[in-house]
Design a protein around this motif. Structure first.
Motif, PDB file in Angstrom:
ATOM      1  N   LEU A  40      26.732  83.526  84.298  1.00 54.12           N
ATOM      2  CA  LEU A  40      27.805  82.719  83.731  1.00 54.12           C
ATOM      3  C   LEU A  40      27.589  82.616  82.232  1.00 54.12           C
ATOM      4  N   LYS A  41      28.633  82.981  81.469  1.00 54.34           N
ATOM      5  CA  LYS A  41      28.597  82.853  80.007  1.00 54.34           C
ATOM      6  C   LYS A  41      29.338  81.578  79.627  1.00 54.34           C
ATOM      7  N   ILE A  42      28.629  80.715  78.936  1.00 57.80           N
ATOM      8  CA  ILE A  42      29.183  79.422  78.576  1.00 57.80           C
ATOM      9  C   ILE A  42      29.381  79.378  77.071  1.00 57.80           C
ATOM     10  N   ASP A  43      30.642  79.145  76.630  1.00 57.69           N
ATOM     11  CA  ASP A  43      30.998  78.995  75.224  1.00 57.69           C
ATOM     12  C   ASP A  43      31.010  77.505  74.930  1.00 57.69           C
ATOM     13  N   ILE A  44      30.088  77.036  74.111  1.00 59.85           N
ATOM     14  CA  ILE A  44      29.944  75.621  73.833  1.00 59.85           C
ATOM     15  C   ILE A  44      30.638  75.302  72.526  1.00 59.85           C
ATOM     16  N   LEU A  45      31.523  74.318  72.537  1.00 65.44           N
ATOM     17  CA  LEU A  45      32.243  73.870  71.347  1.00 65.44           C
ATOM     18  C   LEU A  45      31.870  72.435  71.070  1.00 65.44           C
ATOM     19  N   ASP A  46      31.860  72.111  69.777  1.00 66.11           N
ATOM     20  CA  ASP A  46      31.598  70.735  69.388  1.00 66.11           C
ATOM     21  C   ASP A  46      32.889  69.946  69.496  1.00 66.11           C
ATOM     22  N   GLU A  47      32.871  68.817  70.161  1.00 64.03           N
ATOM     23  CA  GLU A  47      34.087  68.043  70.391  1.00 64.03           C
ATOM     24  C   GLU A  47      34.664  67.486  69.103  1.00 64.03           C
ATOM     25  N   THR A  48      33.846  67.391  68.031  1.00 61.87           N
ATOM     26  CA  THR A  48      34.359  66.876  66.755  1.00 61.87           C
ATOM     27  C   THR A  48      35.297  67.844  66.093  1.00 61.87           C
ATOM     28  N   LEU A  49      35.277  69.114  66.496  1.00 63.90           N
ATOM     29  CA  LEU A  49      36.164  70.119  65.914  1.00 63.90           C
ATOM     30  C   LEU A  49      37.479  70.206  66.649  1.00 63.90           C
ATOM     31  N   ASN A  50      37.634  69.517  67.692  1.00 64.64           N
ATOM     32  CA  ASN A  50      38.848  69.645  68.514  1.00 64.64           C
ATOM     33  C   ASN A  50      39.295  68.253  68.934  1.00 64.64           C
ATOM     34  N   ARG A  51      39.900  67.522  67.984  1.00 65.07           N
ATOM     35  CA  ARG A  51      40.269  66.152  68.259  1.00 65.07           C
ATOM     36  C   ARG A  51      41.690  65.998  68.762  1.00 65.07           C
ATOM     37  N   GLY A  52      42.616  66.926  68.410  1.00 68.35           N
ATOM     38  CA  GLY A  52      43.998  66.784  68.825  1.00 68.35           C
ATOM     39  C   GLY A  52      44.187  67.009  70.317  1.00 68.35           C
ATOM     40  N   PRO A  53      45.161  66.330  70.888  1.00 67.69           N
ATOM     41  CA  PRO A  53      45.417  66.528  72.322  1.00 67.69           C
ATOM     42  C   PRO A  53      45.826  67.949  72.644  1.00 67.69           C
ATOM     43  N   MET A  54      46.646  68.539  71.739  1.00 70.15           N
ATOM     44  CA  MET A  54      47.068  69.918  71.988  1.00 70.15           C
ATOM     45  C   MET A  54      45.878  70.850  71.959  1.00 70.15           C
ATOM     46  N   ALA A  55      45.006  70.589  71.033  1.00 61.19           N
ATOM     47  CA  ALA A  55      43.819  71.445  70.958  1.00 61.19           C
ATOM     48  C   ALA A  55      42.955  71.270  72.202  1.00 61.19           C
ATOM     49  N   ALA A  56      42.835  70.014  72.608  1.00 58.68           N
ATOM     50  CA  ALA A  56      42.040  69.772  73.821  1.00 58.68           C
ATOM     51  C   ALA A  56      42.659  70.476  75.014  1.00 58.68           C
ATOM     52  N   PHE A  57      44.011  70.424  75.052  1.00 64.36           N
ATOM     53  CA  PHE A  57      44.684  71.095  76.170  1.00 64.36           C
ATOM     54  C   PHE A  57      44.442  72.599  76.150  1.00 64.36           C
TER      55      PHE A  57
END
Length: 766
Positions: A580-597
């Motif tokens: 399994l390849k896991i791409d880890i993102l920092d949640e501080t870079l993706n604050r908008g709801p659209m981005a989260a979606f």
């Protein structure tokens, strides 16, 4: 004083109603006695008497000058015998001569002696001033002599005699006794038989003994009436007095024969019969020929019949017999005559005398052999059978054995098995043993079908059958390995949010289909944790930023590889591994709801496409609704506007970097993205709005156009604008304004510039 009122004196001045005397008497046997008083006919009744207590009361006034003497007859009785004290004698009161009273007779046989008391009285006179009568008494005894005036008398009548069947000829039966009625001087008497003897009996003339002259078996009648005569022997040549009586002689049978059973060939004490089981109730056992007889006579030949040990299965007719009868045995309970319960029925026929002291009896054995009939249905040992078989069992494997029994004998008791039903296609049954097994080609699979049910039939040779139901459960075997989902190769993890992996085990039952998850290897190590039940993978608690991971691992990339394992709980256990390849993102870079979606749907693009298609469909519906409303509004207007069409070149699309930048901002209200601050003039003063390509999300309805003054004398035209609303790169001043709403402001500014340019050029062409 003696209680019989003899020589009783009473003063003539005694008042009427006075109690003057009490009689006193007893009975030799001690019986209760009653009293009575009577007077000679023609005389007055001076007294009355209480019959129970003997009290005598004066009821008539006395007068000595008229009657100085009263004669009364006193009696006493015990209810059977009455002794009357009558006076048969009379005495002249002056001369003292004693005579027999007129009309009275003396009877020796009734009273042999009479006692008479005689009273002598003087004329009376005064003595010392009182009136006194002196008297004297004397008792006269009169003895009566007997005379030959009575006939002979039989003593002890009536006479009964009995001749028993074992009596010998000449045996004396009974003796009659007669005496001369004149007991004072009795004559001798002689006896003789007048008639009725039929020369079978004789009497001794002096003793009166009667004897039988023949054997009792020769006596033709059961009862003989003999007339016996007795005569006195007188010394005088006169006709001798005679008397006669009847003597009854009965021929008596001795109870010396018990009841006896007879068959067709004579005396028999056992009777046998062969018959089929289950006869109808009330049926007569005609194969039994039984006769019963008692050779005695009369009451000695009366007896009862009953069955002993039959248990209510049969009854006998008749139940009471006199001398002889044919015996009939009738079926009373058909269900008890069952070959499967008793192949042989035995009981006794009992005959016992009724009214004899000996109670003679006899018995006969009844033996009935039963023959079988097919009266039973095969019956399974159970109404249903439950079986279990592993799914990896080869074809032809035994499943379960059913058993049915038919208690009938011979061919009727043979059972043949068969199966049928919708669930019986994979199974066979042995017709004789009842063993159910799988078809040779059958391959059971618990994951496809785990339960079967069908019916088994047990049938005898005549088609009588019964059914039972069979339930077969296919036991699951751990023959499947867990399988990961297809999209397990890559997962995107936001810091603080887990990712989930799923594996499916297609086994049918637990624990074979329960999957446990584990991490076999990871780079970097000791960074990830996995929930062994749910498959959720999380960063360890101390990892809360990418910098911590970068410090642990030399790999500066955001994608790390994890080797995961899915293992079932079967025995033996199967497992599957995957990288399994896991791409880890920092949640501080993706604050908008659209981005989260978008981040959430990165691994599932079909979900994003579905949401986008829904948004477009909503936009189309809104556009059609607005266009329809505006069309009806223009149709109601009286103005006729010329039609002009303006065609503009579609501008080139902006670079994709702006879209990426747009996704980073926080989502706001959809209508704000396309709000136009400065309204454009409408040269034609119509209600048509400018048309432009829709943005990625549905825009809000623009405000109605503002009418501006006419600037030329040319005819009104309808400008048509075509182009793209794809956002372009903006200059630095635009970026400065977009600090609050970067994406929305950029799009609105771009649209404003386009409208201003189109209004300035306004070079329509047709």
């Amino acid at each position: 004083m003696n209680g019989n009122m003899a020589l009783f004196s009473l003063s003539e001045d005694t008042p009427v109603g006075s109690h003057v005397y009490t009689l006193n008497g007893t009975d030799p046997e001690g019986d209760f006695v009653t009293y009575g008083i009577s007077f000679e006919s023609g005389s007055r009744n001076f007294f009355s008497i209480d019959p129970h207590f003997g009290n005598i009361t004066l009821i008539e006034e006395l007068d000595r000058e008229r009657e100085d003497e009263i004669e009364a007859i006193i009696s006493i009785s015990d209810g059977l015998n009455k002794n009357l004290h009558t006076n048969k004698f009379a005495m002249d009161r002056h001369s003292g001569v004693l005579r027999i009273r007129a009309g009275a007779t003396l009877d020796y046989e009734k009273s042999r002696t009479h006692f008479i008391t005689v009273v002598a009285k003087d004329g009376g006179g005064k003595l010392r001033g009182d009136y006194v009568v002196f008297s004297a008494t004397a008792t006269i005894t009169i003895n009566v002599d007997d005379a030959q005036d009575m006939d002979p008398i039989f003593v002890g009548t009536p006479y009964y005699g009995y001749v028993y069947e074992d009596s010998h000829p000449g045996s004396e039966i009974l003796t009659v006794v007669a005496v001369d009625g004149d007991r004072g001087k009795p004559n001798m008497v002689l006896y003789s038989l007048v008639n009725g003897s039929d020369e079978a009996f004789r009497i001794n003339e002096t003793t009166g003994g009667i004897s039988v002259t023949v054997s009792p078996s020769q006596l033709k009648k059961e009862v003989y009436e003999l007339r016996v005569q007795v005569s006195e022997v007188s010394s005088k040549e006169t006709l001798a007095p005679q008397a006669s009586t009847t003597v009854t002689i009965r021929v008596v049978d001795l109870n010396n024969h018990p009841p006896t059973f007879y068959g067709e060939n004579g005396v028999q004490n056992m009777f046998e019969l062969t018959m089929y089981e289950g006869p109808s109730e009330g049926e007569i056992l005609r194969g039994l020929k039984i006769t019963v007889n008692d050779s005695d006579q009369g009451a000695n030949a009366k007896f009862n019949l009953r069955l002993v040990g039959a248990g209510g299965t049969f009854r006998v007719v008749p139940q009471t017999v006199l001398n002889e009868a044919q015996v009939t045995i009738i079926v009373e309970n058909s269900a008890a005559i069952d070959f499967e319960k008793f192949k042989l029925l035995t009981f006794k026929l009992l005959a016992v005398e009724v009214n004899t002291p000996e109670k003679f009896s006899s018995t006969a054995d009844i033996v009935i052999h039963l023959l079988d009939t097919n009266d039973n249905v095969p019956k399974f040992s159970s109404d249903y059978y439950i079986a279990r078989i592993p799914e990896n069992s080869p074809g032809g494997s035994n499943v379960v054995a059913v058993t049915a029994m038919d208690p009938d004998s011979g061919l009727w008791g043979e059972v043949k098995y068969s199966i049928y039903g919708t669930g019986a296609e994979l199974f066979l049954i042995h017709p004789s043993t009842g063993i159910i097994y799988t078809q040779p080609w059958a391959a059971l699979d618990a994951e496809v079908t785990s339960k079967y049910n069908f019916y088994v039939k047990a049938e005898d040779t005549e088609g009588k059958y019964s059914l039972a139901e069979v339930f077969v459960t296919v036991l699951d075997v751990n023959d499947h390995s867990p399988e990961f989902d297809e999209n397990i190769q890559e997962k995107t993890m936001v810091l603080g949010t887990p990712v989930k992996i799923e594996a499916t085990d297609h086994d049918a039952e637990e624990p074979n289909n329960i999957v446990d998850y584990s991490i076999m290897q990871a780079e970097p190590a000791n960074v990830f944790d996995i929930n062994e039940s749910t498959g959720e993978i999380r960063l360890k608690a101390f990892v809360h930023s990418l910098d911590i991971i970068h410090n642990i691992s030399k790999n500066r990339d955001r994608i790390w590889s994890v080797l995961v394992q899915a293992k079932d709980r079967g025995s033996p256990s199967f497992s599957t591994t995957a990288v399994l390849k896991i791409d880890i993102l920092d949640e501080t870079l993706n604050r908008g709801p659209m981005a989260a979606f978008l981040m959430q749907t990165k691994d599932n693009p079909m979900k994003a496409i579905g949401v986008l298609a829904g948004v477009i469909a909503i936009m189309v519906v809104i556009t059609v609704f607005i266009s329809t409303a505006m069309f009806w509004r223009n149709k109601k207007s009286n103005k006729i506007l010329p039609v002009r069409r303006v065609i503009r070149k579609r501008p080139s699309p902006p670079s994709r970097s702006i879209r990426a930048e747009w996704l980073k901002f926080k989502r706001s209200h959809a209508g704000d993205k396309f709000a136009v601050k400065d309204e454009l003039p409408n040269e034609n003063h119509n209600n048509n709005s400018l048309m432009f390509a829709p943005p990625p999300t549905a825009p809000a309805l623009p405000p109605p156009p503002i009418t501006i003054p006419k600037i030329s004398t040319t005819e009104w035209t309808v400008p048509t604008v075509s182009g793209s609303l794809t956002p372009k790169h903006t200059s630095k001043p635009m970026k400065q304004k977009a600090l609050d709403r970067p994406v929305q402001s950029a799009l609105v500014s771009e649209l404003k510039k386009k409208f201003e340019k189109k209004a300035a050029d306004n070079k329509p062409y047709v």
